[in-house]
Design an enzyme around this catalytic site. Structure first.
Site, PDB file in Angstrom:
ATOM      1  N   CYS A 129      43.912  30.321  24.224  1.00 29.83           N
ATOM      2  CA  CYS A 129      43.297  29.088  23.717  1.00 29.83           C
ATOM      3  C   CYS A 129      42.839  29.299  22.273  1.00 29.83           C
ATOM      4  CB  CYS A 129      42.098  28.699  24.572  1.00 29.83           C
ATOM      5  SG  CYS A 129      42.399  28.719  26.341  1.00 29.83           S
ATOM      6  N   MET A 130      42.235  28.264  21.700  1.00 28.52           N
ATOM      7  CA  MET A 130      41.761  28.372  20.317  1.00 28.52           C
ATOM      8  C   MET A 130      40.644  29.423  20.198  1.00 28.52           C
ATOM      9  SD  MET A 130      40.245  25.419  17.808  1.00 28.52           S
ATOM     10  CE  MET A 130      41.606  24.292  17.985  1.00 28.52           C
ATOM     11  N   ASP A 131      39.768  29.471  21.188  1.00 24.73           N
ATOM     12  CA  ASP A 131      38.572  30.308  21.068  1.00 24.73           C
ATOM     13  C   ASP A 131      38.412  31.346  22.179  1.00 24.73           C
ATOM     14  OD1 ASP A 131      37.704  28.332  19.034  1.00 24.73           O
ATOM     15  OD2 ASP A 131      37.496  27.066  20.808  1.00 24.73           O
TER      16      ASP A 131
END
Ligand SMILES: *Cc1c(COP(=O)(O)O)cnc(C)c1O
Length: 372
Positions: free
Chosen positions: A314-316
């Site tokens: 995911c992004m984070d």
């Protein structure tokens, strides 16, 4: 960009390793050769100022950067050694070059003519330091023929506003087994040298690969980049001449651990399904940190054991499959050593089908750099 100081994900930079890598190269350089540490692109992601300071301790006597702003960053941090900007700077910024005492690369006669006009306009008392770049086969920037170089030298000599400080070229295949193109470039540079009546203070041709595998090459300064960070310039092609010590590690901590039963999906797109009861850990790092989605399926280290990254990154955050129940807060190593196991930048580069140079530059500003 906000830096994630309040999150366990961080790049740990071993400044001692940088110092040692520089020191080892300085020891084997021919007498009278200087080492300029290349700290462009935020010190290949390691942090420009801290890298520069470690390099000085190792014996570096100057620096190379790619752009004007990187040079200013070093000066603002109190670095007083010579700094060469390796690419072309627009003549409209000449006052900044003078103000910060920077040396700049000259690649065309047009630039020189415009620079003289600009210097006249400013009415400078101090000369602008320049390095003439020769394109011997890289096809990027630089004068090509001996005649062009002679013209440039003559123009520089005709004014007190320019100081001819350096002459250099750059090799495109110094990290390869086949030396034929390297030799062609060397011959072209020699042909340039042979038509010049005098040479400037610095004549330089060596990036890390040239310094390591062609140490007898011409020149009295080397531009030492990737090897200073402890990475083999050739990737896996040529053996290291002496052991290079990687300076960068990437670590984080588990923020959640759970046991999922068989048939549960993980991550966006549900690309991974548990095949038995599995312990799944979540780690706060994602593609916004430069830990790219294509690293799905790659392994990281927890307590010295390899754990696969499962599901889409995911992004984070991302998820890993743990061999057993593991405490929240346990360290996760993405790059570096853990209990005798190691994940190298080269392994990450292999997975991404690129070179470690690019991996190092891809880490985002969001990740804090911790220096030890
Ligand atoms: C980046 C660069 C270097 C340093 O190259 P490494 O392979 O990292 O040692 C040297 N010279 C020039 C012109 C460069 O652009």
């Amino acid at each position: 960009m906000a830096v994630g100081w309040h999150r366990p994900t961080k790049l740990v930079i071993d400044t001692q390793a940088i110092k040692e890598n520089v020191c080892n190269e300085v020891k084997r350089m021919p007498q009278g050769t200087e080492l300029f540490a290349v700290v462009k692109a935020n010190g290949y992601g390691h942090g420009a100022v801290q890298t520069a300071k470690a390099a000085i301790e190792g014996g570096a006597t100057g620096f190379c950067v790619a752009i004007l702003d990187e040079a200013i960053e070093l000066r603002e941090a109190g670095i007083t050694e010579p700094i060469l900007i390796l690419s072309v700077v627009d003549v409209s910024y000449i006052e900044l070059l003078l103000k910060y005492d920077l040396s700049v690369t000259v690649a065309t006669q047009e630039w020189l003519e415009q620079a003289i006009e600009q210097l006249n306009h400013i009415g400078t008392q101090i000369p602008l330091k320049i390095h003439i770049k020769v394109d011997t086969g890289m096809g990027r920037i630089g004068f090509i023929t001996p005649k062009e170089v002679k013209h440039a030298v003559a123009l520089i000599a005709s004014t007190k506003m320019l100081a001819w400080e350096g002459l250099f070229t750059h090799f495109s295949t110094a990290d390869e087994k086949d030396v034929s193109y390297f030799e062609k470039q060397t011959q072209r540079f020699q042909a340039i040298l042979s038509v010049l009546l005098e040479l400037p203070r610095y004549v330089h041709v060596s990036n890390s690969a040239t310094a390591l595998w062609h140490p007898d090459n011409v020149g009295n300064m080397i531009r030492f980049g990737i090897a200073m960070y402890g990475l083999n310039p050739s990737g896996r092609v040529l053996p290291e001449v002496y052991p290079l010590k990687p300076a960068l590690s990437l670590v984080s901590k588990l923020i959640q651990v759970k046991e999922l039963s068989v048939g549960e999906g993980i991550g966006y797109g549900n690309t991974y399904t548990t095949t038995e009861n599995e312990w799944i850990g979540t780690v706060p790092i994602g593609y916004a940190d430069g830990w790219l989605r294509r690293l799905q399926g790659f392994s990281v280290l927890v307590n010295g054991e390899k754990c696969e990254i499962v599901g889409r990154i995911c992004m984070d955050q991302c998820m890993i499959r743990l061999p057993k129940q593991t405490a929240i807060g346990t360290k996760v190593t993405f790059i570096g050593n853990d209990h005798g196991e190691e994940i190298t930048m080269q392994m990450v580069a292999d997975k991404l089908e690129t070179i470690h140079y690019e991996v190092a530059c891809t880490f985002s500003e969001r990740m804090p750099r911790e220096y030890k």
